[in-house]
Design an enzyme around this catalytic site. Structure first.
Site, PDB file in Angstrom:
ATOM      1  N   HIS A  21      41.275  42.146  43.909  1.00  0.00           N
ATOM      2  CA  HIS A  21      40.767  43.527  43.950  1.00  0.00           C
ATOM      3  C   HIS A  21      41.207  44.220  45.245  1.00  0.00           C
ATOM      4  O   HIS A  21      41.636  45.370  45.225  1.00  0.00           O
ATOM      5  CB  HIS A  21      39.231  43.550  43.920  1.00  0.00           C
ATOM      6  CG  HIS A  21      38.605  43.050  42.658  1.00  0.00           C
ATOM      7  ND1 HIS A  21      37.644  42.065  42.648  1.00  0.00           N
ATOM      8  CD2 HIS A  21      38.791  43.403  41.361  1.00  0.00           C
ATOM      9  CE1 HIS A  21      37.250  41.845  41.406  1.00  0.00           C
ATOM     10  NE2 HIS A  21      37.938  42.632  40.602  1.00  0.00           N
ATOM     11  N   LYS A  45      23.442  39.433  32.447  1.00  0.00           N
ATOM     12  CA  LYS A  45      22.000  39.402  32.711  1.00  0.00           C
ATOM     13  C   LYS A  45      21.733  38.793  34.081  1.00  0.00           C
ATOM     14  O   LYS A  45      20.827  39.179  34.785  1.00  0.00           O
ATOM     15  CB  LYS A  45      21.297  38.585  31.622  1.00  0.00           C
ATOM     16  CG  LYS A  45      21.165  39.345  30.325  1.00  0.00           C
ATOM     17  CD  LYS A  45      19.947  38.859  29.533  1.00  0.00           C
ATOM     18  CE  LYS A  45      19.883  39.538  28.180  1.00  0.00           C
ATOM     19  NZ  LYS A  45      20.529  38.753  27.120  1.00  0.00           N
ATOM     20  N   ARG A  94      46.577  41.804  35.020  1.00  0.00           N
ATOM     21  CA  ARG A  94      47.066  40.444  35.288  1.00  0.00           C
ATOM     22  C   ARG A  94      47.777  39.872  34.072  1.00  0.00           C
ATOM     23  O   ARG A  94      48.923  39.502  34.121  1.00  0.00           O
ATOM     24  CB  ARG A  94      45.881  39.521  35.641  1.00  0.00           C
ATOM     25  CG  ARG A  94      45.307  39.713  37.006  1.00  0.00           C
ATOM     26  CD  ARG A  94      43.904  39.195  37.091  1.00  0.00           C
ATOM     27  NE  ARG A  94      43.042  39.900  36.128  1.00  0.00           N
ATOM     28  CZ  ARG A  94      41.745  39.772  36.055  1.00  0.00           C
ATOM     29  NH1 ARG A  94      41.130  38.936  36.850  1.00  0.00           N
ATOM     30  NH2 ARG A  94      41.044  40.458  35.178  1.00  0.00           N
ATOM     31  N   SER A 132      36.837  37.478  39.028  1.00  0.00           N
ATOM     32  CA  SER A 132      35.451  37.286  39.463  1.00  0.00           C
ATOM     33  C   SER A 132      34.791  36.165  38.669  1.00  0.00           C
ATOM     34  O   SER A 132      33.989  35.393  39.215  1.00  0.00           O
ATOM     35  CB  SER A 132      34.662  38.585  39.283  1.00  0.00           C
ATOM     36  OG  SER A 132      35.194  39.598  40.093  1.00  0.00           O
TER      37      SER A 132
HETATM   38  P1  ADP Z   1      35.611  44.777  34.934  1.00  0.00           P
HETATM   39  O1  ADP Z   1      34.253  44.149  34.952  1.00  0.00           O
HETATM   40  O2  ADP Z   1      35.626  46.233  34.604  1.00  0.00           O
HETATM   41  O3  ADP Z   1      36.675  43.982  34.205  1.00  0.00           O
HETATM   42  P2  ADP Z   1      36.414  43.667  37.442  1.00  0.00           P
HETATM   43  O4  ADP Z   1      35.512  43.835  38.608  1.00  0.00           O
HETATM   44  O5  ADP Z   1      36.524  42.296  36.873  1.00  0.00           O
HETATM   45  O6  ADP Z   1      36.016  44.784  36.431  1.00  0.00           O
HETATM   46  O7  ADP Z   1      37.886  44.154  37.814  1.00  0.00           O
HETATM   47  C1  ADP Z   1      38.154  45.479  38.179  1.00  0.00           C
HETATM   48  C2  ADP Z   1      39.633  45.762  38.059  1.00  0.00           C
HETATM   49  O8  ADP Z   1      40.382  44.911  38.909  1.00  0.00           O
HETATM   50  C3  ADP Z   1      40.204  45.538  36.662  1.00  0.00           C
HETATM   51  O9  ADP Z   1      41.172  46.530  36.412  1.00  0.00           O
HETATM   52  C4  ADP Z   1      40.862  44.189  36.751  1.00  0.00           C
HETATM   53  O10 ADP Z   1      41.930  44.053  35.823  1.00  0.00           O
HETATM   54  C5  ADP Z   1      41.382  44.247  38.174  1.00  0.00           C
HETATM   55  N1  ADP Z   1      41.579  42.924  38.733  1.00  0.00           N
HETATM   56  C6  ADP Z   1      40.694  41.923  38.800  1.00  0.00           C
HETATM   57  N2  ADP Z   1      41.233  40.828  39.395  1.00  0.00           N
HETATM   58  C7  ADP Z   1      42.517  41.165  39.705  1.00  0.00           C
HETATM   59  C8  ADP Z   1      43.631  40.470  40.290  1.00  0.00           C
HETATM   60  N3  ADP Z   1      43.511  39.199  40.682  1.00  0.00           N
HETATM   61  N4  ADP Z   1      44.793  41.142  40.427  1.00  0.00           N
HETATM   62  C9  ADP Z   1      44.899  42.420  39.998  1.00  0.00           C
HETATM   63  N5  ADP Z   1      43.918  43.131  39.429  1.00  0.00           N
HETATM   64  C10 ADP Z   1      42.733  42.511  39.277  1.00  0.00           C
END
Ligand code: ADP
Length: 166
Positions: A21, A45, A94, A132
C-alpha cells in the site's frame, strides 16, 4: 478544482497497511499533488485493527510525507471522492483475481459517477505477494511480519501479541 491541484483518493480497508500500500501511495505522489488515503470500515466482523487504529497507523506511516492525508469514510466511495473535490480513485493491482474484482468495482463506480475515473497502478515486484489478509494470517499463526509492514504496524502487532489479545 481551481487551486486544489490534482488529488487522488486511495481507498481500502488497510487492515493493516502493508509496504505494498505504501508503495502505491508514494508512487501516486509522483503523479498527483495530493493523495487522500480513504480508510473504509470494511466488512470483517473481527478486524485485526479497529478503524481508528488503522487510520492512526496510516497517519504515523505518512507522518513526514507532505501531500498525504488520511481520512476515514462511510458510505459510497464516489460520494466521498466528490466531497474531497477529487475526480480520481487510485487502486493497486497485483493479480488476475485483483483485476476481476477491480473491473467490477470500477464499472460500478463509473455507473454511479461518470465524472470519477479509476486509475490502476501495477504492484512493484518487491511487494506483489503482500496483502493485508496474508499479514492477518501470519499474525494469527504466530509468525513475524517484519519487513512486510511499516515499523509502527509491526510494533502494534507485537504489543497486541504480548497482551495476548491475538
Ligand atoms: P480492499 O479491502 O478495498 O481490497 P485493501 O486495503 O486490501 O482494500 O487494498 C487497497 C488497495 O491497495 C487495493 O487497490 C489493492 O489492490 C491495493 N493493494 C493491496 N496490496 C497491494 C500490493 N502489495 N501491491 C499493490 N497494490 C496493493
Amino acid at each position: 478544482m481551481p487551486g486544489n491541484g490534482k488529488i487522488a483518493i486511495c481507498p481500502g480497508t488497510f487492515d493493516p497497511v502493508t509496504l505494498g500500500h505504501v508503495d502505491i501511495v508514494e508512487r501516486g505522489l509522483a503523479v498527483f499533488d495530493r493523495v487522500v488515503v480513504a480508510v473504509a470500515e470494511g466488512a470483517r466482523k473481527q478486524p485485526l485493527f479497529s478503524l481508528e487504529e488503522r487510520a492512526a497507523l496510516l497517519r504515523e506511516t505518512f507522518r513526514d510525507r507532505k501531500g498525504v492525508e488520511v481520512k476515514t469514510f462511510r458510505g459510497l466511495l464516489v460520494d466521498f471522492t466528490r466531497q474531497e473535490g477529487a475526480k480520481t480513485i487510485l487502486r493497486g493491482l497485483r493479480t488476475v483475481s485483483d483485476f476481476e474484482y477491480e473491473v467490477q468495482m470500477a464499472s460500478a463506480n463509473r455507473f454511479l459517477a461518470s465524472d470519477v475515473e479509476t486509475l490502476f497502478m501495477m504492484t512493484d515486484n518487491r511487494y506483489s505477494h503482500l496483502s493485508s489478509s496474508l499479514i492477518r494470517e501470519i499474525v494469527a499463526l504466530g509468525g513475524t511480519t517484519a519487513g512486510m509492514v511499516p515499523d509502527c504496524v509491526q510494533k502494534l502487532i507485537d504489543q497486541k501479541c504480548k497482551e495476548g489479545r491475538r
